[in-house]
Write a protein that holds these residues in place. Structure first.
Motif, PDB file in Angstrom:
ATOM      1  N   MET A 137       0.847  -1.202   0.000  1.00  0.00           N
ATOM      2  CA  MET A 137       0.000   0.000   0.000  1.00  0.00           C
ATOM      3  C   MET A 137       0.880   1.248   0.000  1.00  0.00           C
ATOM      4  N   THR A 138       0.658   2.103  -0.950  1.00  0.00           N
ATOM      5  CA  THR A 138       1.500   3.289  -1.073  1.00  0.00           C
ATOM      6  C   THR A 138       1.054   4.379  -0.104  1.00  0.00           C
ATOM      7  N   GLY A 139       1.940   5.383   0.040  1.00  0.00           N
ATOM      8  CA  GLY A 139       1.601   6.508   0.911  1.00  0.00           C
ATOM      9  C   GLY A 139       0.354   7.239   0.435  1.00  0.00           C
ATOM     10  N   GLN A 140       0.191   7.334  -0.896  1.00  0.00           N
ATOM     11  CA  GLN A 140      -0.989   7.998  -1.458  1.00  0.00           C
ATOM     12  C   GLN A 140      -2.272   7.306  -0.999  1.00  0.00           C
ATOM     13  N   GLU A 141      -2.242   5.951  -0.998  1.00  0.00           N
ATOM     14  CA  GLU A 141      -3.455   5.217  -0.603  1.00  0.00           C
ATOM     15  C   GLU A 141      -3.737   5.395   0.877  1.00  0.00           C
ATOM     16  N   VAL A 142      -2.661   5.410   1.712  1.00  0.00           N
ATOM     17  CA  VAL A 142      -2.874   5.604   3.150  1.00  0.00           C
ATOM     18  C   VAL A 142      -3.523   6.960   3.401  1.00  0.00           C
ATOM     19  N   VAL A 143      -2.968   8.013   2.760  1.00  0.00           N
ATOM     20  CA  VAL A 143      -3.535   9.360   2.949  1.00  0.00           C
ATOM     21  C   VAL A 143      -4.973   9.397   2.458  1.00  0.00           C
ATOM     22  N   PHE A 144      -5.215   8.723   1.316  1.00  0.00           N
ATOM     23  CA  PHE A 144      -6.590   8.725   0.806  1.00  0.00           C
ATOM     24  C   PHE A 144      -7.541   8.057   1.791  1.00  0.00           C
ATOM     25  N   LEU A 145      -7.118   6.910   2.359  1.00  0.00           N
ATOM     26  CA  LEU A 145      -8.024   6.206   3.282  1.00  0.00           C
ATOM     27  C   LEU A 145      -8.313   7.050   4.515  1.00  0.00           C
ATOM     28  N   VAL A 146      -7.273   7.740   5.041  1.00  0.00           N
ATOM     29  CA  VAL A 146      -7.507   8.618   6.200  1.00  0.00           C
ATOM     30  C   VAL A 146      -8.517   9.703   5.834  1.00  0.00           C
ATOM     31  N   LEU A 147      -8.294  10.350   4.660  1.00  0.00           N
ATOM     32  CA  LEU A 147      -9.211  11.415   4.224  1.00  0.00           C
ATOM     33  C   LEU A 147     -10.618  10.876   4.024  1.00  0.00           C
ATOM     34  N   ALA A 148     -10.729   9.673   3.444  1.00  0.00           N
ATOM     35  CA  ALA A 148     -12.048   9.112   3.159  1.00  0.00           C
ATOM     36  C   ALA A 148     -12.788   8.797   4.456  1.00  0.00           C
ATOM     37  N   VAL A 149     -12.054   8.253   5.462  1.00  0.00           N
ATOM     38  CA  VAL A 149     -12.719   7.934   6.730  1.00  0.00           C
ATOM     39  C   VAL A 149     -13.189   9.218   7.412  1.00  0.00           C
ATOM     40  N   VAL A 150     -12.299  10.232   7.449  1.00  0.00           N
ATOM     41  CA  VAL A 150     -12.676  11.500   8.082  1.00  0.00           C
ATOM     42  C   VAL A 150     -13.859  12.131   7.347  1.00  0.00           C
ATOM     43  N   GLY A 151     -13.765  12.169   6.000  1.00  0.00           N
ATOM     44  CA  GLY A 151     -14.833  12.789   5.225  1.00  0.00           C
ATOM     45  C   GLY A 151     -16.139  12.027   5.323  1.00  0.00           C
ATOM     46  N   MET A 165      -3.219   4.127  -7.086  1.00  0.00           N
ATOM     47  CA  MET A 165      -4.416   4.034  -6.236  1.00  0.00           C
ATOM     48  C   MET A 165      -5.518   3.329  -7.031  1.00  0.00           C
ATOM     49  N   PRO A 166      -6.172   2.319  -6.449  1.00  0.00           N
ATOM     50  CA  PRO A 166      -7.282   1.674  -7.170  1.00  0.00           C
ATOM     51  C   PRO A 166      -8.391   2.670  -7.473  1.00  0.00           C
ATOM     52  N   LEU A 167      -8.970   2.532  -8.646  1.00  0.00           N
ATOM     53  CA  LEU A 167     -10.054   3.444  -9.036  1.00  0.00           C
ATOM     54  C   LEU A 167     -11.240   3.328  -8.096  1.00  0.00           C
ATOM     55  N   LEU A 168     -11.385   2.133  -7.487  1.00  0.00           N
ATOM     56  CA  LEU A 168     -12.566   1.923  -6.631  1.00  0.00           C
ATOM     57  C   LEU A 168     -12.546   2.803  -5.389  1.00  0.00           C
ATOM     58  N   TYR A 169     -11.364   3.181  -4.885  1.00  0.00           N
ATOM     59  CA  TYR A 169     -11.308   3.966  -3.645  1.00  0.00           C
ATOM     60  C   TYR A 169     -12.135   5.243  -3.757  1.00  0.00           C
ATOM     61  N   PRO A 170     -11.801   6.143  -4.709  1.00  0.00           N
ATOM     62  CA  PRO A 170     -12.624   7.357  -4.799  1.00  0.00           C
ATOM     63  C   PRO A 170     -14.078   7.072  -5.175  1.00  0.00           C
ATOM     64  N   LEU A 171     -14.304   6.010  -5.970  1.00  0.00           N
ATOM     65  CA  LEU A 171     -15.692   5.729  -6.372  1.00  0.00           C
ATOM     66  C   LEU A 171     -16.536   5.331  -5.167  1.00  0.00           C
ATOM     67  N   VAL A 172     -15.976   4.472  -4.294  1.00  0.00           N
ATOM     68  CA  VAL A 172     -16.751   4.049  -3.114  1.00  0.00           C
ATOM     69  C   VAL A 172     -16.933   5.221  -2.150  1.00  0.00           C
ATOM     70  N   PHE A 173     -15.888   6.050  -2.013  1.00  0.00           N
ATOM     71  CA  PHE A 173     -16.015   7.253  -1.171  1.00  0.00           C
ATOM     72  C   PHE A 173     -17.141   8.145  -1.684  1.00  0.00           C
ATOM     73  N   ALA A 174     -17.175   8.347  -3.022  1.00  0.00           N
ATOM     74  CA  ALA A 174     -18.222   9.176  -3.607  1.00  0.00           C
ATOM     75  C   ALA A 174     -19.593   8.542  -3.412  1.00  0.00           C
ATOM     76  N   ALA A 175     -19.680   7.215  -3.570  1.00  0.00           N
ATOM     77  CA  ALA A 175     -20.971   6.545  -3.384  1.00  0.00           C
ATOM     78  C   ALA A 175     -21.454   6.722  -1.948  1.00  0.00           C
ATOM     79  N   PHE A 176     -20.506   6.658  -0.984  1.00  0.00           N
ATOM     80  CA  PHE A 176     -20.898   6.829   0.420  1.00  0.00           C
ATOM     81  C   PHE A 176     -21.412   8.238   0.671  1.00  0.00           C
ATOM     82  N   LEU A 177     -20.680   9.245   0.161  1.00  0.00           N
ATOM     83  CA  LEU A 177     -21.132  10.630   0.369  1.00  0.00           C
ATOM     84  C   LEU A 177     -22.497  10.840  -0.278  1.00  0.00           C
ATOM     85  N   PHE A 178     -22.684  10.277  -1.490  1.00  0.00           N
ATOM     86  CA  PHE A 178     -23.957  10.459  -2.186  1.00  0.00           C
ATOM     87  C   PHE A 178     -25.102   9.823  -1.391  1.00  0.00           C
TER      88      PHE A 178
END
Lengths: 164, 101
Positions: free
Chosen positions: A1-15, B1-14
């Motif tokens: 898992m890259t640093g970009q993915e870790v930061v994204f997951l933190v942001l996604a959980v917070v958001g 980064m897998p494409l699914l990450y932002p897509l699932v995040f967007a689906a959750f917000l929606f």
């Protein structure tokens, strides 16, 4: 898992948590402040997706303007507090929960079906110059339409809100 | 980064926005939920722009358009909410049922 993915997951959980709190908070001012957190984490997601200009526009317009406008709206409508005045009946809330959960499950399922192995890789950072070139060369007609829409909205808001 | 990450995040917000629109009765809260949904759409647009490496940058350009339309929408929406509050002393959308048959 890259640093970009870790930061994204933190942001996604917070958001995601902030987004949930926006729609469940009992205090309308708290909900507006959670909206700031959710919108800021979306701006961080734009930065991770190599779209810095969109991220700054998000911060300036959403966090800077729209949330302030919403706070003014809360203030001018006397900021009611409590579940009874903010939320619908229990029956409607259960129905809304079923619809929201069903929509999330359905969207996640379809997207996992369609794009499960795909990766966003090797994207170059979008410069503001490139975005401006595309906006004013390929999309200049929609841009003008949006400017007319904003003018119409401005005049409409003034006409609606002024006291005669 | 897998494409699914932002897509699932967007689906959750929606989906959170959909829940908010249906479960809230205060008009300002409904507007806030609509903002969440518009943001989810924008995340999708920017994610697919990065995934497809679009030369025209269509995703980001349309994300900017959506932001502008959202600003117009919230301005008009709050003006209408203020007008309703001034006339009826309430912003509960289930009490504004003048057009209901």
């Amino acid at each position: 898992m890259t640093g970009q993915e870790v930061v994204f997951l933190v942001l996604a959980v917070v958001g995601g948590l902030a987004g949930l709190l926006v729609v469940t908070s009992r205090n309308i001012v708290h909900a507006a402040l959670y909206l700031v957190v959710a919108l800021s984490s979306v701006a961080g997601v734009y930065l991770l997706l190599a779209a810095p200009f969109v991220a700054f526009v998000q911060v300036i317009i959403y966090v800077g303007a729209i949330v302030v406008l919403i706070l003014f709206g809360i203030m001018l409508t006397r900021a009611p507090v409590g579940r009874r005045v903010l939320d619908n009946t229990l029956r409607a809330r259960v129905g809304a929960f079923v619809v929201g959960l069903g929509m999330f499950t359905m969207l996640t399922w379809f997207m996992a079906d369609a794009w499960s192995g795909e990766r966003i890789a090797g994207q170059a950072v979008t410069t503001t110059a490139a975005l401006g070139t595309s906006l004013f060369r390929n999309y200049v007609l929609p841009f003008e339409a949006v400017s007319v829409l904003l003018l119409a909205a401005l005049i409409g808001a003034i006409v609606l809100a002024r006291r005669d | 980064m897998p494409l699914l990450y932002p897509l699932v995040f967007a689906a959750f917000l929606f989906s959170a926005g959909v829940y908010g629109v249906l479960a809230r009765r205060n008009a300002v809260m409904v507007l806030m939920s609509i903002e969440l949904m518009l943001n989810a759409v924008n995340v999708n647009l920017v994610a697919f722009n990065a995934y497809l490496k679009d030369q025209l940058l269509s995703g980001q350009v349309f994300a900017l358009f959506v932001v502008a339309v959202a600003a117009a929408e919230v301005g008009i929406g709050l003006a209408i909410v203020l007008l309703i509050f001034r006339n009826r002393e309430t912003v509960n959308i289930d009490e504004v049922d003048l057009l209901r048959w």
